[in-house]
Scaffold this active site. Structure first.
Site, mmCIF file in Angstrom:
data_model
loop_
_atom_site.group_PDB
_atom_site.id
_atom_site.type_symbol
_atom_site.label_atom_id
_atom_site.label_comp_id
_atom_site.label_asym_id
_atom_site.label_seq_id
_atom_site.Cartn_x
_atom_site.Cartn_y
_atom_site.Cartn_z
ATOM 1 N N GLU A 99 0.884 -1.174 0.000
ATOM 2 C CA GLU A 99 0.000 0.000 0.000
ATOM 3 C C GLU A 99 0.909 1.207 0.000
ATOM 4 O OE1 GLU A 99 -3.240 -0.102 -0.067
ATOM 5 O OE2 GLU A 99 -3.545 -2.224 0.314
ATOM 6 N N CYS A 140 -2.010 8.645 4.210
ATOM 7 C CA CYS A 140 -2.119 8.094 2.859
ATOM 8 C C CYS A 140 -3.436 8.485 2.196
ATOM 9 C CB CYS A 140 -1.963 6.588 2.894
ATOM 10 S SG CYS A 140 -3.007 5.816 4.104
HETATM 11 P P1 NAP Z 1 9.324 4.062 3.317
HETATM 12 O O1 NAP Z 1 10.471 4.981 3.360
HETATM 13 O O2 NAP Z 1 8.988 3.458 2.002
HETATM 14 O O3 NAP Z 1 9.650 2.908 4.381
HETATM 15 C C1 NAP Z 1 8.801 1.822 4.674
HETATM 16 C C2 NAP Z 1 9.635 0.594 5.068
HETATM 17 O O4 NAP Z 1 10.189 -0.004 3.900
HETATM 18 C C3 NAP Z 1 10.803 0.881 5.990
HETATM 19 O O5 NAP Z 1 10.968 -0.202 6.888
HETATM 20 C C4 NAP Z 1 11.992 0.944 5.042
HETATM 21 O O6 NAP Z 1 13.158 0.558 5.723
HETATM 22 C C5 NAP Z 1 11.618 -0.102 3.996
HETATM 23 N N1 NAP Z 1 12.155 0.197 2.673
HETATM 24 C C6 NAP Z 1 11.947 1.329 1.953
HETATM 25 N N2 NAP Z 1 12.591 1.248 0.786
HETATM 26 C C7 NAP Z 1 13.218 0.042 0.758
HETATM 27 C C8 NAP Z 1 14.040 -0.625 -0.213
HETATM 28 N N3 NAP Z 1 14.355 -0.050 -1.364
HETATM 29 N N4 NAP Z 1 14.497 -1.855 0.079
HETATM 30 C C9 NAP Z 1 14.199 -2.442 1.252
HETATM 31 N N5 NAP Z 1 13.437 -1.853 2.223
HETATM 32 C C10 NAP Z 1 12.949 -0.628 1.975
HETATM 33 O O7 NAP Z 1 8.001 4.725 3.784
HETATM 34 P P2 NAP Z 1 7.572 5.832 4.865
HETATM 35 O O8 NAP Z 1 8.519 6.955 4.868
HETATM 36 O O9 NAP Z 1 7.186 5.204 6.104
HETATM 37 O O10 NAP Z 1 6.165 6.215 4.278
HETATM 38 C C11 NAP Z 1 5.713 7.352 3.696
HETATM 39 C C12 NAP Z 1 4.784 6.928 2.551
HETATM 40 O O11 NAP Z 1 3.903 5.888 2.950
HETATM 41 C C13 NAP Z 1 3.887 7.997 2.023
HETATM 42 O O12 NAP Z 1 4.081 8.078 0.656
HETATM 43 C C14 NAP Z 1 2.467 7.550 2.358
HETATM 44 O O13 NAP Z 1 1.501 7.974 1.468
HETATM 45 C C15 NAP Z 1 2.614 6.089 2.394
HETATM 46 N N6 NAP Z 1 1.626 5.441 3.261
HETATM 47 C C16 NAP Z 1 0.691 4.666 2.684
HETATM 48 C C17 NAP Z 1 -0.287 4.063 3.446
HETATM 49 C C18 NAP Z 1 -1.308 3.188 2.784
HETATM 50 O O14 NAP Z 1 -2.116 2.577 3.432
HETATM 51 N N7 NAP Z 1 -1.291 3.093 1.488
HETATM 52 C C19 NAP Z 1 -0.293 4.211 4.832
HETATM 53 C C20 NAP Z 1 0.673 4.976 5.407
HETATM 54 C C21 NAP Z 1 1.644 5.579 4.589
HETATM 55 P P3 NAP Z 1 14.573 1.233 5.520
HETATM 56 O O15 NAP Z 1 14.397 2.715 5.657
HETATM 57 O O16 NAP Z 1 15.387 0.632 6.618
HETATM 58 O O17 NAP Z 1 15.025 0.826 4.166
#
Ligand code: NAP
Length: 545
Positions: A279, A316
């Site tokens: 998501e 989100c």
């Molecule tokens: P994020 O930076 O993507 O991180 C989420 C998790 O994924 C972290 O544990 C991160 O760990 C890991 N991760 C990220 N990129 C990775 C990669 N290339 N390889 C391996 N692991 C990876 O997300 P965020 O900063 O928490 O979230 C912000 C975003 O989430 C916003 O865009 C928001 O809209 C969205 N969101 C969506 C929902 C929904 O229900 N759709 C709900 C809440 C938030 P590491 O940093 O250790 O790599």
């Protein structure tokens, strides 16, 4: 002894709850220190480091967590409901330990205690809700098609079984409801799948405390510790190895488009590709008709301003694109929205990455031809933290059509207002990428206009909303929290509600298998007392022999 070995606290998780986070990974009930460069959380309000040093899980930690999860999965494959007590027990623990968790969490995220209190209540309600669904076998979809007396057709019995160990990735913006004890963990366990949680580096101490609650709950329920592990990590290596592990059978992710897509690609490149239920970000378009603005424009402007800037816009379901009718009504709404938005305080962003990304996007967007900054919030002077004044941008539908970059999510207090002749509203959805939600504000005598717009919008979103902002995702059977890419990587699924469990089940048909060898859900006497479809009739009856 390796640095990542037990570190003097073997099985603390099993025996007692500690009031502090020590910088630990939890590998099947065993606390381990991890290895490599230390990292710490940053308090977004003070801008200072908080809490203990954490070290990423080592390759051995990851491999051990997966091996132990595979073992418990294999032993319990045919025992639906075995994990239900874990969900109820951990919900109870979460409430018991609310104070320490809320204090730790507010320090790591800058989110207010009232906001976190409601998130915590939602998290424990969600754990119990999914436990009830699992207990009733609602998602097992048990079907029995009896054979015919002549033997022309074989007897078929189908049920959904847990898919295997799940890698769960939590988001920074919901440190409780979409994190260690959140919906993905709860629905995977409700399906009967062990969970290996990759903690978000923005709230490692909150994750450790919640992870310890889960490890304690598993132990209290008398189950093997392999049902749950928590891996810390800052950077992509832990997540990458986890998704590549042979024993992992699906990935659940909430976070950014970049992160979700990267994990999806890693999972697809495996020798045995696995599903990734990601998501991701979303633009959540909102349409307002002229009549709705004439009748209650002021009130709608207040609601929109609140939902664009609440939680500093880091939700989100935040409305990121507002389509207004060209003309007087659109001008009024724009003015009211600008006033309501600028009157709201600027907020703190959750992480340095989110801050840097938004600051860069603000610069880039304001440089696009035909895009104006309508209004900007005031910066509180000398704020030491990750505060950013929110911005509303404004453009026309003509510009929007020629600038696809306007469809990148601005994660923070920001939205883009697009003006368009009302008669052309129905042509807009085909320009849009997938979103979690789509909203229309309208009046009751506008069925023709709304039905045409709805008919197009439905292709692009997972939830359509009439006359309401998209915030607040109710945990219920009727909820769909999903949508076409890039809102998710699996358009058929939801990450909230009872159907979230389905992501972690797979159908298996038993053909001409003796009763005593069938799973309990398919046996003649229906020992689980669940609803089944027998020869096309829904019933809890046994089969008469
Ligand atoms: P994020 O930076 O993507 O991180 C989420 C998790 O994924 C972290 O544990 C991160 O760990 C890991 N991760 C990220 N990129 C990775 C990669 N290339 N390889 C391996 N692991 C990876 O997300 P965020 O900063 O928490 O979230 C912000 C975003 O989430 C916003 O865009 C928001 O809209 C969205 N969101 C969506 C929902 C929904 O229900 N759709 C709900 C809440 C938030 P590491 O940093 O250790 O790599």
């Amino acid at each position: 002894m390796d640095t990542h070995e037990v570190n003097g606290r073997d099985n603390v998780a099993r025996n007692q709850m500690s009031v502090a986070a020590f910088g630990m990974n939890i590998v099947a009930g065993q606390e381990r220190a991890g290895g490599g460069e230390p990292f710490r959380a940053i308090d977004p309000v003070s801008g200072s480091y908080v809490g203990s040093d954490f070290h990423a899980a080592t390759e051995k930690d990851i491999a051990d967590a997966v091996d132990l999860a595979v073992q418990v999965y294999n032993n319990a494959l045919l025992t639906p409901g075995i994990t239900v007590p874990i969900l109820n027990t951990v919900a109870h623990f979460l409430e018991d330990w609310a104070k320490v968790i809320l204090e730790t969490c507010t320090g790591e995220t800058g989110l207010s205690i009232p906001r976190l209190e409601s998130e915590l209540a939602r998290t424990s309600d969600q754990l119990r809700f999914l436990a009830r669904i699992a207990e009733r076998g609602e998602r097992l979809d048990a079907v029995i098609d009896q054979g015919d007396p002549e033997g022309m057709y074989p007897e078929l019995r189908k049920v959904r079984l847990p898919i295997g160990p799940i890698a769960v990735f939590g988001a920074s913006n919901f440190p409780l409801a979409f994190s260690v004890l959140g919906g993905d963990t709860a629905s995977a366990l409700a399906a009967g799948c062990p969970v290996i949680m990759k903690a978000h580096p923005a709230h490692p101490a909150t994750s450790e405390l919640c992870g310890r609650l889960m490890a304690n709950a598993v132990a209290k329920c008398g189950l093997e510790p392999g049902w749950f592990s928590l891996l810390q990590g800052n950077g992509s290596s832990v997540g990458t190895q986890l998704v590549q592990e042979e024993g992992i059978k699906a990935v659940a992710f909430t976070g950014s488009l970049q992160g979700g897509r990267a994990l999806f690609d890693i999972a697809s490149r495996r020798l045995n590709p696995i599903p990734v239920f990601a998501e991701m970000g979303s633009l959540n378009p909102v349409f307002l008709t002229k009549a709705s603005i004439r009748n209650r424009g002021g009130q709608i402007a207040q609601e929109l301003a609140q939902s664009i800037s609440g939680s500093a816009g880091q939700l989100c379901t935040k409305p990121g694109l507002i389509f207004l009718p060209e003309g007087q009504e659109g001008d009024f709404l724009e003015n009211d929205l600008a006033n309501a938005f600028v009157a709201r305080p600027a907020g703190h962003l959750l992480t340095q990455t989110i801050y840097d990304t938004l600051a860069a996007q603000f610069n880039q967007t304001s440089l696009i031809d035909g895009v104006d900054t309508l209004v900007q919030q005031t910066q509180t002077s000398n704020d030491p933290g990750l505060m950013i004044p929110g911005r509303l941008f404004r453009t026309t539908i003509t510009n929007f059509r020629t600038h696809p970059e306007l469809q990148s999510e601005h994660f923070g207090p920001s939205a883009i207002i697009v003006t368009c002749p009302e008669s052309e509203f129905r042509t807009i959805p085909e320009l849009l990428e997938g979103s979690l939600t789509g909203t229309i504000f309208f009046e009751s005598d506008e069925s023709e206009l709304v039905s045409e717009l709805l008919g197009e919008l439905i292709h692009k979103v997972g939830r359509v909303i009439g006359n309401g902002v998209p915030m607040g995702v109710r945990v219920a059977r009727g909820m769909s929290h999903g949508g076409p890419y890039p809102a998710t990587t699996s358009v058929r699924d939801t990450s909230v509600g009872s159907a979230a469990i389905d992501r972690f089940l797979r159908p298996v048909t038993y053909q001409n298998i003796p009763n005593e060898l069938l799973p309990l859900s398919l046996r003649d006497n229906n020992p689980l007392g669940i609803v089944r479809q027998i020869n096309s009739h829904l019933t809890t009856d046994s089969i008469e022999i």
